[in-house]
Every structure is written in structure tokens, then in C-alpha cells.
Design an enzyme around this catalytic site. Structure first.
Site, short mmCIF file in Angstrom:
data_model
loop_
_atom_site.label_atom_id
_atom_site.label_comp_id
_atom_site.label_asym_id
_atom_site.label_seq_id
_atom_site.Cartn_x
_atom_site.Cartn_y
_atom_site.Cartn_z
N LYS A 41 0.86 -1.17 0.00
CA LYS A 41 0.00 0.00 0.00
C LYS A 41 0.90 1.23 0.00
O LYS A 41 1.71 1.42 0.91
CB LYS A 41 -0.90 0.00 1.24
CG LYS A 41 -1.79 1.24 1.30
CD LYS A 41 -2.76 1.19 2.45
CE LYS A 41 -3.63 2.44 2.47
NZ LYS A 41 -4.60 2.42 3.57
N LYS B 248 -2.10 -1.54 -3.80
CA LYS B 248 -2.98 -0.37 -3.76
C LYS B 248 -2.17 0.89 -3.86
O LYS B 248 -1.19 1.01 -3.13
CB LYS B 248 -3.74 -0.40 -2.43
CG LYS B 248 -4.62 0.79 -2.19
CD LYS B 248 -5.23 0.70 -0.82
CE LYS B 248 -6.06 1.95 -0.59
NZ LYS B 248 -6.70 1.95 0.68
C1 PBG Z 1 -7.08 3.79 5.42
C2 PBG Z 1 -7.58 3.50 4.06
C3 PBG Z 1 -7.45 4.35 2.96
C4 PBG Z 1 -8.09 3.74 1.89
C5 PBG Z 1 -8.59 2.51 2.33
N1 PBG Z 1 -8.26 2.37 3.68
C6 PBG Z 1 -6.88 5.72 2.87
C7 PBG Z 1 -5.60 6.00 3.52
O1 PBG Z 1 -4.72 5.15 3.67
O2 PBG Z 1 -5.45 7.16 3.92
C8 PBG Z 1 -8.18 4.37 0.54
C9 PBG Z 1 -9.17 3.82 -0.42
C10 PBG Z 1 -9.46 4.70 -1.57
O3 PBG Z 1 -8.83 5.76 -1.79
O4 PBG Z 1 -10.36 4.33 -2.33
N2 PBG Z 1 -6.86 2.75 6.27
#
Ligand code: PBG
Length: 323
Positions: free
Chosen positions: A194, A247
Site C-alpha cells: 500500500k 494499492k
Molecule cells: C485507510 C484507508 C485508505 C483507503 C482505504 N483504507 C486511505 C488511507 O490510507 O489514507 C483508501 C481507499 C481509496 O482511496 O479508495 N486505512
């Protein structure tokens, strides 16, 4: 010319025989935003077509999607500011509406697969995915909170736990918590690679979960790094993850491809909020042909190697496919 590649493109019948990749509704997971209350459905401004929903609307939405063949949902809670604290305690509180919603959806639609989110940010007054001490996100103390959230979600009936926090060692930690409590059948889809991406903006609008200070670069990966994803993948694989996720998706197709080549378990990709918002905005301006561009995006993610795609396009894709 003995070899004329155009012969394999001459009619739709031939083209569909030669087609190497297909996206089906069975590949998709639909992320849905939920809020406490009744008869509430409000559109997320930066995510046209996506809503924050109370339970009644959520149940309708799940039913509609299932009729279109979308069977897997990832639920994210938008939590009132007054319920947030430094340790994210509402995340595993008995009164947590999110846990009640999971239970309700599963009892109404047992065949739906419900994925849940494990990270502190929806519940943290600091807006971070972990516990904050002296301006730093502390790893090991966070694991305890994540384990409590995991157990509460499993008790509520979650089928797949999605740790999206990027703390070290959390897959093993929550796997143990699940197993000691008898939840050996609950899956873990780990957010493995991520990245600290600019494409999460609209999601943070949806949940009102932007960090109150700093950024997430001390736990999410540097967008410049590819080999580092192998370290994360090896750990998650050894720690018992059932799926490895990359991601965002579209800017990281090379990472998806690499993990698909290296690991013999399903690879997931999260087609994130900013990726959805870009295409929606271009379509609203009449700058792009939405009905063709959207499936092309999903196809590229599948072709790169994703078996599973989390995407806000899920319902519209299913509607397009049915038409
Ligand atoms: C946070 C989380 C995020 C997303 C999913 N879980 C955002 C972040 O890490 O700040 C993003 C998903 C998206 O942008 O569609 N745990």
C-alpha cells in the site's frame, strides 16, 4: 507475409476466441461507505455515484448488487468526530454501529461475502492508521488495537478481514487472534503493498479521515519502490495472508504483475477513489467515453495479474455487462 496478425481480429467471434483476458463480476469487490442513523443516503462530493448510507439503504444496495452478480462488499465506516479518540476505542466498542451493520447484512444475506477494514483511521482523533505517541506512529502498541478490531469484526460475522494499516507484523498478530478465538475460517486480505499515494483524497473526504498532522509516509510505501513490495509480500505470505493486495492499482500495474509472478495465492488490487474520481470527472465533462474507458481500466488491472479488484465501478460494470 505468412503471419498476418489481423486475421485473428477479423470478426467479433474470432476476436472473442483470441481474447486473453476477461473481467467478470465474480472478480469484483464493491467498497461501500456506511454511517450511523436511519434513512440517510448522501453522495460523496468527490466520488459522484458513491454514497454514505445508513443500514436501510445499505441493505437495499447489497440486494441490488447481488441481483447483478456482485457478491462481495468491503464496508467502511464514517464515524462522527465526537466518537473518535487517540486509541480508536470506538473501533471495537459494543455500541459500534459498523459491527451491528455487519451482523445485519450477514443475517439478511448469508451468501454475500463481507470484507471489513482494520486500521485505526476512521476512529482515530489523529486521523492516523496507528497509535500516535510524541508525533510518531508506534507500531507494536497499534497491533493490540488492530487485534481487538479484528476480533470484534469476526464476532460480527466478517468473512474477510482487510488490514489496511501497514504496521509491521500485523498479519501474523491478527491471524493468531482469530485462530485463538476459533475464527480459523475467517480470511485475511492483506494490504501488502500500500503506497503513500495522492489518489486516496476522495476516500478521506468520504470518511472525513484525513490525518490531522503530517502524512502516512512512515508506514505506507514510497511510490518509487518496487522491490520493497517483495519484502512486504514475503512477510504477509509467511504470516498467513490469504490474498496479497496492491494499492492503488493503475499507477502500480508493474507491482501487481510482479506479485502475481512470485506468489501462488490470489492477488488483489484496489482501484482507489482518486482513480474512480478522475474518470468520473472526465466523463462528466464529456472528455472521455465512460462506458468504454471504465471496463478498459478494469481489464488492464486484471491483465496485469489481479485476480480480485476492489472498485467503486463494480455496480456500474455489472449493469453494463448485463445490458
Ligand atoms: C485507510 C484507508 C485508505 C483507503 C482505504 N483504507 C486511505 C488511507 O490510507 O489514507 C483508501 C481507499 C481509496 O482511496 O479508495 N486505512
Amino acid at each position: 507475409m505468412l503471419r498476418r496478425p489481423r486475421r485473428n481480429r477479423k470478426t467479433e467471434v474470432i476476436r472473442s476466441q483470441a481474447r486473453e483476458t476477461n473481467v467478470g463480476v465474480e472478480n469484483l469487490i464493491y467498497p461501500l461507505f456506511v454511517v450511523d442513523g436511519q434513512n440517510h443516503k448522501s453522495e460523496v462530493k468527490s466520488l459522484p455515484g458513491q454514497f454514505r448510507m445508513s443500514l436501510d439503504h445499505l441493505l437495499n444496495e447489497v440486494e441490488e448488487c447481488m441481483n447483478l452478480g456482485v457478491m462481495c462488499f468491503d464496508l467502511f465506516p464514517a464515524v462522527e468526530e465526537s466518537l473518535k479518540d487517540q486509541m480508536g476505542t470506538y473501533g471495537y466498542s459494543k455500541d459500534n454501529f459498523y459491527l451491528k451493520y455487519i451482523k445485519q447484512v450477514k443475517s439478511r444475506f448469508p451468501e454475500a461475502m463481507i470484507m471489513t477494514d482494520v486500521a485505526m483511521d476512521p476512529y482515530s482523533s489523529d486521523g492516523h492508521d496507528g497509535v500516535v505517541r510524541d508525533g510518531k506512529i508506534v507500531n507494536d502498541e497499534t497491533l493490540d488495537v488492530l487485534a481487538k478490531m479484528t476480533l470484534a469484526q469476526a464476532e460480527a460475522g466478517a468473512d474477510i478481514i482487510g488490514p489496511s494499516d501497514m504496521m509491521d507484523g500485523r498479519v501474523e498478530y491478527i491471524r493468531n487472534e482469530l485462530d485463538y478465538n476459533g475464527y480459523t475460517d475467517v480470511s485475511i486480505m492483506s494490504y501488502t503493498a500500500k503506497y503513500a499515494s495522492a489518489f486516496y483524497g476522495p476516500f478521506r473526504d468520504a470518511l472525513d479521515s484525513a490525518p490531522k498532522f503530517g502524512d502516512k509516509k512512515s508506514y505506507q510505501m514510497d511510490p518509487a519502490n518496487k522491490r520493497e513490495a517483495l519484502v512486504e509480500a514475503e512477510l504477509d505470505y509467511m504470516e498467513g495472508a490469504d490474498y496479497l493486495m496492491v494499492k492503488p492499482a493503475l499507477c502500480y500495474l508493474d507491482v501487481i504483475h510482479m506479485l502475481k509472478e512470485e506468489y501462488p495465492i490470489p492477488i488483489a488490487a484496489y482501484n482507489v477513489s482518486g482513480e474512480y474520481a478522475m474518470l468520473k470527472a472526465a466523463a462528466q465533462n464529456g472528455w472521455i467515453e465512460y462506458d468504454r474507458a471504465m471496463p478498459e481500466m478494469l481489464l488492464s488491472i486484471k491483465r496485469a495479474g489481479a485476480d480480485v479488484i476492489l472498485t467503486y465501478f463494480a455496480k456500474e460494470f455489472a449493469e453494463l455487462n448485463k445490458a
